[in-house]
Motif scaffolding. Structure first.
Motif, PDB file in Angstrom:
ATOM      1  N   LYS A  80      -4.359  -6.815  -6.854  1.00  0.00           N
ATOM      2  CA  LYS A  80      -4.590  -5.689  -7.763  1.00  0.00           C
ATOM      3  C   LYS A  80      -3.602  -4.564  -7.480  1.00  0.00           C
ATOM      4  N   ASP A  81      -3.388  -4.269  -6.197  1.00  0.00           N
ATOM      5  CA  ASP A  81      -2.408  -3.236  -5.826  1.00  0.00           C
ATOM      6  C   ASP A  81      -1.011  -3.648  -6.254  1.00  0.00           C
ATOM      7  N   LYS A 127       0.825  -1.209   0.000  1.00  0.00           N
ATOM      8  CA  LYS A 127       0.000   0.000   0.000  1.00  0.00           C
ATOM      9  C   LYS A 127       0.861   1.261   0.000  1.00  0.00           C
ATOM     10  N   ARG A 140       2.404   1.761  -3.416  1.00  0.00           N
ATOM     11  CA  ARG A 140       1.390   2.274  -4.340  1.00  0.00           C
ATOM     12  C   ARG A 140       1.139   3.760  -4.118  1.00  0.00           C
ATOM     13  N   LYS A 141       1.105   4.141  -2.855  1.00  0.00           N
ATOM     14  CA  LYS A 141       0.784   5.524  -2.508  1.00  0.00           C
ATOM     15  C   LYS A 141       1.950   6.465  -2.767  1.00  0.00           C
ATOM     16  N   TYR A 195      -4.680  -8.388  -2.124  1.00  0.00           N
ATOM     17  CA  TYR A 195      -4.057  -7.129  -2.556  1.00  0.00           C
ATOM     18  C   TYR A 195      -3.288  -7.330  -3.856  1.00  0.00           C
ATOM     19  N   LYS A 253      -0.023  -3.266  -9.935  1.00  0.00           N
ATOM     20  CA  LYS A 253       0.169  -1.900 -10.430  1.00  0.00           C
ATOM     21  C   LYS A 253       1.499  -1.295 -10.006  1.00  0.00           C
TER      22      LYS A 253
END
Length: 317
Positions: A255-256, A146, A149-150, A253, A259
């Motif tokens: 999908k995260d 996370k 990604r962020k 997670y 990416k």
């Protein structure tokens, strides 16, 4: 008789105090091994309430930063065996994830993945980290994904170790998600023997814990059992209802992960009883996978020398 009972009570108090002193002494030793300093950071919750986070910063000054994120019901000291090896080459940043270790525990605040990610983001931004590596173990793996990604501008490589957040299909191997879905929380300990059972499930290579320190840790888990129930409920709401394939997708997670546009290394223990090794069938689509034979859920503790060797090889490329 009263004198004798008083003596037994005094002995119990003395034993408890000695256990606590020994435990705190072991933490001081681990900080020295990691060549680290203990510090605190205050994140802000949406309502304005303060979320205090303890963290260690150590290792090699001026070297590339390596952020280490521990798992559920664990703390920053989990990394000391591998950390002293890695700290010779990297600057180590090791926080206590909010809700665990020395970080804040607020009953009236939801400790969701989104909230914890936000608090951790504030922490990384305050440290002004650039081009860092990040490693997440177990639940820490979800947060590492996370955060990457962020903040793609901050993280250049990611390492997942026995990561939560993935559900392999067509496997007979059970995971902790199966326990949760049946209403069983393996972190809800009622007696000291439950602590032994938990340790046996986490580690394939058994870790020696001095008896007094072990007793202290077991009692600490028992004291926090209701908090761990809250944490599971906050992180995975209505887990007992996640029975269909569609509902189980909410736990993943992938999908995260798909990416992320950075190199990904996955490390797993072949004998992991928390998240089965079959999980790597998902993760091998996205990067290199290393499986350690005769190792359980914590390779960073069970085979720290070999673990550090592969981590360094991946980060050096």
């Amino acid at each position: 008789m009263l004198r004798r009972l008083g003596g037994l009570k005094d002995f119990g108090n003395l034993k408890e105090k000695l256990s606590k002193n020994l435990y705190e002494g072991s933490l001081s030793f681990r900080r020295k091994v990691l060549n680290s300093n203990l510090d605190k950071f205050i994140a802000k919750e949406k309502s304005g309430k303060e979320i205090e986070m303890e963290y260690l910063i150590g290792g090699k000054v001026g070297a590339p930063a390596l952020i280490l994120l521990h798992g559920f019901a664990d703390d920053k000291y989990n990394f000391y065996k591998a950390g002293w090896r890695l700290g010779q080459h990297y600057q180590l940043i090791i926080p206590d994830i909010p809700g665990f270790g020395g970080s804040s525990c607020h009953q009236d605040i939801p400790y969701t993945v989104e909230n914890i990610t936000d608090w951790m983001s504030q922490f990384l931004m305050r440290l002004n980290i650039q081009n860092a590596f990040i490693m997440g173990c177990s639940f820490g793996g979800v947060l590492a994904i996370k955060l990457a990604r962020k903040h793609p501008e901050l993280i250049k490589k990611i390492i997942l170790v026995g990561s939560a957040g993935f559900l392999p299909k067509n496997t007979r191997m059970k995971s902790i998600y199966d326990d949760f879905s049946k209403g069983r929380n393996i972190f809800y300990l009622k007696k000291s023997k439950d602590f032994d059972s938990l340790m046996n499930r986490i580690f394939f290579q058994k870790q020696y814990i001095p008896p007094l320190i072990k007793g202290y840790l077991a009692q600490d888990f028992i004291n926090k059992k209701k908090w761990f129930v809250k944490m599971v409920d906050d992180l995975i709401p209505n887990m007992v209802h996640y029975n269909t394939a569609q509902e189980k997708k909410k736990l993943t997670y992938e999908k995260d992960l798909s990416k992320l546009n950075i190199p990904i290394l996955t490390i797993w223990g072949e004998n992991d009883l928390i998240f089965p090794v079959d999980t790597v069938k998902i993760l091998e689509r996205y990067g290199e996978v290393i499986i350690f034979k005769d190792i359980g859920h914590c390779p960073q503790m069970e085979c720290p020398e070999l673990f550090s060797k592969y981590v360094r090889r991946f980060l050096a490329v």
